[in-house]
Design a protein around this motif. Sequence first.
Motif, PDB file in Angstrom:
ATOM      1  N   GLU A  10       0.824  -1.215   0.000  1.00 45.34           N
ATOM      2  CA  GLU A  10       0.000   0.000   0.000  1.00 45.34           C
ATOM      3  C   GLU A  10       0.861   1.269   0.000  1.00 45.34           C
ATOM      4  N   HIS A  67      -3.646  -7.356  -0.461  1.00 45.94           N
ATOM      5  CA  HIS A  67      -3.129  -5.994  -0.648  1.00 45.94           C
ATOM      6  C   HIS A  67      -2.185  -5.908  -1.846  1.00 45.94           C
ATOM      7  N   GLN A  72      -4.441  -5.976  -4.917  1.00 39.36           N
ATOM      8  CA  GLN A  72      -5.160  -4.709  -5.061  1.00 39.36           C
ATOM      9  C   GLN A  72      -4.262  -3.623  -5.643  1.00 39.36           C
ATOM     10  N   PHE A 118      -6.855   4.867   2.488  1.00 36.75           N
ATOM     11  CA  PHE A 118      -7.752   3.896   3.127  1.00 36.75           C
ATOM     12  C   PHE A 118      -7.132   2.499   3.131  1.00 36.75           C
ATOM     13  N   GLY A 119      -6.546   2.111   1.988  1.00 39.67           N
ATOM     14  CA  GLY A 119      -5.907   0.804   1.891  1.00 39.67           C
ATOM     15  C   GLY A 119      -4.751   0.668   2.859  1.00 39.67           C
ATOM     16  N   ARG A 167      -6.085   0.216   6.363  1.00 41.25           N
ATOM     17  CA  ARG A 167      -6.579  -1.142   6.556  1.00 41.25           C
ATOM     18  C   ARG A 167      -5.417  -2.127   6.693  1.00 41.25           C
ATOM     19  N   GLN A 198      -6.280  -5.642   8.176  1.00 41.05           N
ATOM     20  CA  GLN A 198      -7.535  -5.998   7.525  1.00 41.05           C
ATOM     21  C   GLN A 198      -7.388  -5.933   6.013  1.00 41.05           C
ATOM     22  N   GLU A 199      -8.165  -6.758   5.315  1.00 39.19           N
ATOM     23  CA  GLU A 199      -8.168  -6.723   3.857  1.00 39.19           C
ATOM     24  C   GLU A 199      -8.895  -5.474   3.379  1.00 39.19           C
ATOM     25  N   TYR A 200      -8.602  -5.071   2.151  1.00 39.98           N
ATOM     26  CA  TYR A 200      -9.263  -3.909   1.552  1.00 39.98           C
ATOM     27  C   TYR A 200      -9.405  -4.145   0.063  1.00 39.98           C
ATOM     28  N   TYR A 236     -10.428  -2.150  -3.360  1.00 35.80           N
ATOM     29  CA  TYR A 236     -10.681  -0.839  -3.943  1.00 35.80           C
ATOM     30  C   TYR A 236     -12.013  -0.857  -4.681  1.00 35.80           C
TER      31      TYR A 236
END
Length: 132
Positions: free
Chosen positions: A21, A57, A60, A111-112, A115, A120-122, A124
């Motif tokens: 991220e 992540h 993403q 935000f990612g 998280r 925590q997973e995120y 988009y």
Amino acid sequence: MNETSATGDDDFDRVLAITAEALFLANLLLLPGISFLIIIWLRWRYNPQAGALARCHIAQTFFVSLWGGLLLVIFSLGFIALAGLHSQWTWVVVIIYFTCIHSTLVLLGVFGLARAIAGQEYVYPLIGVRCR
């Protein structure tokens, strides 16, 4: 002994998620291209052995970087093709589009990152991929 190794694996996954991220944000703000190449390397190097959090992540950031770059190029070239390279309105629209999309991706990247720090997973919105 198993608890220690499980905790170590969780910490490693969290570090990988945070790194992915942070590199996504660096790709948008600091080192475009270079950061994306490092994301590609992370995906190649660690994806097979990483846990679910890190894989999510990394996936993403990889796919959103691809989609974001692709959409930026396609729309910018489309605006230029429609109105011409020398039209002032072309540049107004391209700059507004770039600013809106870019700032949205930065906000979603923050935000990612939050998280990832929380473990925590995120996913988009719209252009993110589902985590398995």
